[in-house]
Design a protein around this motif. Structure first.
Motif, PDB file in Angstrom:
ATOM      1  N   TYR A  33      45.721  41.175  31.564  1.00 44.82           N
ATOM      2  CA  TYR A  33      44.637  40.466  30.882  1.00 44.82           C
ATOM      3  C   TYR A  33      45.208  39.235  30.190  1.00 44.82           C
ATOM      4  O   TYR A  33      46.361  39.196  29.797  1.00 44.82           O
ATOM      5  CB  TYR A  33      43.867  41.370  29.913  1.00 44.82           C
ATOM      6  CG  TYR A  33      44.684  42.054  28.856  1.00 44.82           C
ATOM      7  CD1 TYR A  33      44.976  41.419  27.656  1.00 44.82           C
ATOM      8  CD2 TYR A  33      45.166  43.344  29.053  1.00 44.82           C
ATOM      9  CE1 TYR A  33      45.715  42.057  26.684  1.00 44.82           C
ATOM     10  CE2 TYR A  33      45.915  43.983  28.082  1.00 44.82           C
ATOM     11  CZ  TYR A  33      46.185  43.339  26.906  1.00 44.82           C
ATOM     12  OH  TYR A  33      46.930  43.965  25.939  1.00 44.82           O
ATOM     13  N   PHE A  63      41.562  45.741  39.723  1.00 45.42           N
ATOM     14  CA  PHE A  63      40.675  46.900  39.659  1.00 45.42           C
ATOM     15  C   PHE A  63      40.382  47.449  41.047  1.00 45.42           C
ATOM     16  O   PHE A  63      40.259  48.662  41.220  1.00 45.42           O
ATOM     17  CB  PHE A  63      39.403  46.549  38.895  1.00 45.42           C
ATOM     18  CG  PHE A  63      39.703  46.243  37.453  1.00 45.42           C
ATOM     19  CD1 PHE A  63      39.691  47.249  36.512  1.00 45.42           C
ATOM     20  CD2 PHE A  63      40.051  44.963  37.045  1.00 45.42           C
ATOM     21  CE1 PHE A  63      40.013  46.988  35.181  1.00 45.42           C
ATOM     22  CE2 PHE A  63      40.370  44.692  35.725  1.00 45.42           C
ATOM     23  CZ  PHE A  63      40.353  45.708  34.800  1.00 45.42           C
ATOM     24  N   TYR A 139      34.561  47.397  34.110  1.00 49.02           N
ATOM     25  CA  TYR A 139      34.992  46.044  34.459  1.00 49.02           C
ATOM     26  C   TYR A 139      33.837  45.316  35.121  1.00 49.02           C
ATOM     27  O   TYR A 139      33.370  45.691  36.202  1.00 49.02           O
ATOM     28  CB  TYR A 139      36.198  46.081  35.397  1.00 49.02           C
ATOM     29  CG  TYR A 139      36.689  44.700  35.767  1.00 49.02           C
ATOM     30  CD1 TYR A 139      37.334  43.891  34.830  1.00 49.02           C
ATOM     31  CD2 TYR A 139      36.495  44.201  37.045  1.00 49.02           C
ATOM     32  CE1 TYR A 139      37.782  42.620  35.161  1.00 49.02           C
ATOM     33  CE2 TYR A 139      36.949  42.937  37.388  1.00 49.02           C
ATOM     34  CZ  TYR A 139      37.585  42.147  36.441  1.00 49.02           C
ATOM     35  OH  TYR A 139      38.016  40.880  36.771  1.00 49.02           O
ATOM     36  N   LEU A 146      36.906  43.437  31.045  1.00 48.22           N
ATOM     37  CA  LEU A 146      36.956  44.883  30.941  1.00 48.22           C
ATOM     38  C   LEU A 146      36.430  45.266  29.566  1.00 48.22           C
ATOM     39  O   LEU A 146      36.948  44.815  28.551  1.00 48.22           O
ATOM     40  CB  LEU A 146      38.394  45.390  31.106  1.00 48.22           C
ATOM     41  CG  LEU A 146      38.593  46.892  30.864  1.00 48.22           C
ATOM     42  CD1 LEU A 146      37.875  47.711  31.930  1.00 48.22           C
ATOM     43  CD2 LEU A 146      40.067  47.230  30.832  1.00 48.22           C
TER      44      LEU A 146
END
Length: 153
Positions: A33, A63, A139, A146
């Motif tokens: 992130y 993801f 997400y 997220l």
């Protein structure tokens, strides 16, 4: 003197252990992130309510490639929404509604979800219900965000 040192060491150890009690535990927050917005329950010990957002690069396939996340299908949307609705009521009850800005209209097919719950597990002479203890990692592919929520009573 030895008793004081022993007590001090125990106290420091306890503080270190407890300092991690209200942080997202785990593998649900994927590395990579680029920024975050975290709202942990400052008074939380055993019962706590946490809300966090983690922002990823929009081109990330993290993801899609992760085994714990599943792709949201149309049939999943109402179940996911129910957790966020329940969570919003806890944030309101805790007088923390200003920290919570999730809009459940962003939940759509193709997003990613990981729900960890104790629903059905034994607790004393009964079992956990759906909203008694849960972690939700959602997400949103459109915003590359997220959303992490946790609540237990």
């Amino acid at each position: 003197m030895k008793k004081i040192i022993y007590a001090l060491v125990l106290l420091i150890g306890l503080i270190i252990c407890l300092s991690g009690c209200s942080s997202p535990s785990d593998k649900g927050i994927l590395n990579g992130y680029i920024s975050k917005d975290e709202h942990f329950d400052k008074d939380g010990f055993q019962d706590y309510t946490d809300y966090c957002k983690y922002y990823y690069d929009a081109s990330s396939d993290l993801f899609l490639e992760n085994d714990i996340y599943s792709t949201v299908k149309e049939d999943d949307i109402e179940n996911i929404r129910s957790y966020f609705t329940n969570f919003a009521s806890w944030m309101d009850t805790a007088d923390r509604a200003e920290e919570y800005d999730f809009d459940d209209s962003c939940i759509s097919e193709g997003d990613y979800i990981y729900i960890k719950t104790k629903e059905g597990e034994a607790i004393g002479s009964s079992n956990y219900k759906k909203f008694d203890n849960y972690y939700v990692y959602f997400y949103d592919t459109q915003s590359a965000t997220l959303f992490y929520i946790h609540s237990n009573i």
